[in-house]
Write a protein that holds these residues in place. Sequence first.
Motif, mmCIF file in Angstrom:
data_model
loop_
_atom_site.group_PDB
_atom_site.id
_atom_site.type_symbol
_atom_site.label_atom_id
_atom_site.label_comp_id
_atom_site.label_asym_id
_atom_site.label_seq_id
_atom_site.Cartn_x
_atom_site.Cartn_y
_atom_site.Cartn_z
ATOM 1 N N TYR A 138 -0.406 -1.833 5.916
ATOM 2 C CA TYR A 138 -1.467 -2.984 6.160
ATOM 3 C C TYR A 138 -2.242 -3.019 7.766
ATOM 4 C CZ TYR A 138 -4.305 -7.173 6.197
ATOM 5 O OH TYR A 138 -5.444 -8.130 6.505
ATOM 6 N N ARG A 177 -0.837 -4.266 -5.327
ATOM 7 C CA ARG A 177 -0.411 -2.910 -4.905
ATOM 8 C C ARG A 177 -1.504 -1.953 -4.826
ATOM 9 N NH1 ARG A 177 5.324 -2.218 -5.508
ATOM 10 N NH2 ARG A 177 6.210 -4.065 -6.257
ATOM 11 N N TYR A 178 -1.780 -1.457 -3.791
ATOM 12 C CA TYR A 178 -2.646 -0.412 -3.608
ATOM 13 C C TYR A 178 -1.908 1.081 -3.580
ATOM 14 C CZ TYR A 178 -5.739 -4.385 -2.765
ATOM 15 O OH TYR A 178 -6.663 -5.663 -2.858
ATOM 16 N N GLU A 179 -2.876 2.015 -3.907
ATOM 17 C CA GLU A 179 -2.277 3.435 -3.794
ATOM 18 C C GLU A 179 -2.163 3.842 -2.584
ATOM 19 O OE1 GLU A 179 -0.520 5.307 -6.000
ATOM 20 O OE2 GLU A 179 -0.287 3.408 -7.537
ATOM 21 N N THR A 180 -3.477 3.501 -1.892
ATOM 22 C CA THR A 180 -3.920 4.093 -0.610
ATOM 23 C C THR A 180 -4.563 3.252 0.281
ATOM 24 O OG1 THR A 180 -6.068 4.924 -1.231
ATOM 25 C CG2 THR A 180 -4.292 6.386 -1.553
ATOM 26 N N ASP A 192 -7.324 3.508 1.601
ATOM 27 C CA ASP A 192 -8.702 3.369 1.598
ATOM 28 C C ASP A 192 -8.995 2.590 0.222
ATOM 29 O OD1 ASP A 192 -9.152 5.186 3.574
ATOM 30 O OD2 ASP A 192 -9.095 6.980 2.322
ATOM 31 N N GLU A 193 -8.193 2.576 -0.836
ATOM 32 C CA GLU A 193 -8.213 1.851 -2.015
ATOM 33 C C GLU A 193 -8.453 0.247 -1.718
ATOM 34 O OE1 GLU A 193 -5.999 0.803 -6.088
ATOM 35 O OE2 GLU A 193 -5.449 2.391 -5.002
ATOM 36 N N CYS A 194 -7.534 0.095 -0.656
ATOM 37 C CA CYS A 194 -7.365 -1.343 -0.174
ATOM 38 C C CYS A 194 -8.803 -1.874 0.447
ATOM 39 C CB CYS A 194 -6.261 -1.589 0.795
ATOM 40 S SG CYS A 194 -6.020 -3.173 1.169
ATOM 41 N N ILE A 202 0.807 -1.253 -0.116
ATOM 42 C CA ILE A 202 0.049 0.109 0.014
ATOM 43 C C ILE A 202 0.894 1.258 -0.080
ATOM 44 C CG2 ILE A 202 -1.776 1.160 1.160
ATOM 45 C CD1 ILE A 202 -2.714 -1.200 2.502
#
Length: 257
Positions: free
Chosen positions: A197, A250-253, A255-257, A190
């Motif tokens: 995480y 891979r997540y940018e933020t 919140d995206e996760c 992230i």
Amino acid sequence: NYPNMNSIKFVGKSYDRSLSSKNCRKSPFSIEVWLLNAHGEIITDQYEKYLRTIMETIYLWDCNAWSQALGADANRSSILRTKSDFFWESLAQHVSERVFRISVTPLIYLYGPELDTTSDVEILNCHKLVISTRIEGATDNLNPPGRTITYSVTSDKVFYPEIHLDVEIPANIIQTTSICKEHFDMRPIIGGSRNQYQSYIIRAHIPPQLKRTQNIDFPDFCLFFIPCRHLLFQGPVVDPKYFRDEDGIRYETLDEC
């Protein structure tokens, strides 16, 4: 959700899975049981002694003791292996068969090898049974997620359970993924780092629409958790036996996760 003070609490070091596959791990468990009448009133405490007898028979079985009791029974091996392999949902079903005094399961799994039915109590005013089973996965490197299985049935639909499954994905989601002891860091990446995480809970709901009377009718925890692990956290891997630093979704933020 039901008040904790009105439940019967039952704790076990582990369920005896001596004859199950080697990757079928033993974890501490705790169980809460509620009985409700037709008006939704909790009546558990009226039958505490009887419920504890049922729970001890079903959950605290001992493979060696059963083997000795069965003696020269031609089906001994099959009986013991079946008992060892029961899912948590199947065990809850066995409790419900005792409570509502209606059975499809061979009686030996409900009463033990002595088949002592003399202690049965008729619970005329019980309309609903709720069993919440908590498995402490944190002590198990193979299956670290803790999970809570809430199983509920009513007297008119004993074999149509409603099931809620909560799977807790811990923040330190580094797992030994098999008996070969490969180590994987399943945390997603992230914002370029795994350290962002946090712990999550994945919830699944199985409505009371289908008749369920045996192991194969219930969801397998691994069949639920492993796809989630790859789809949401770890992602695809080049070789399932080797972990690479670049592996992971891979997540940018966060919140995206």
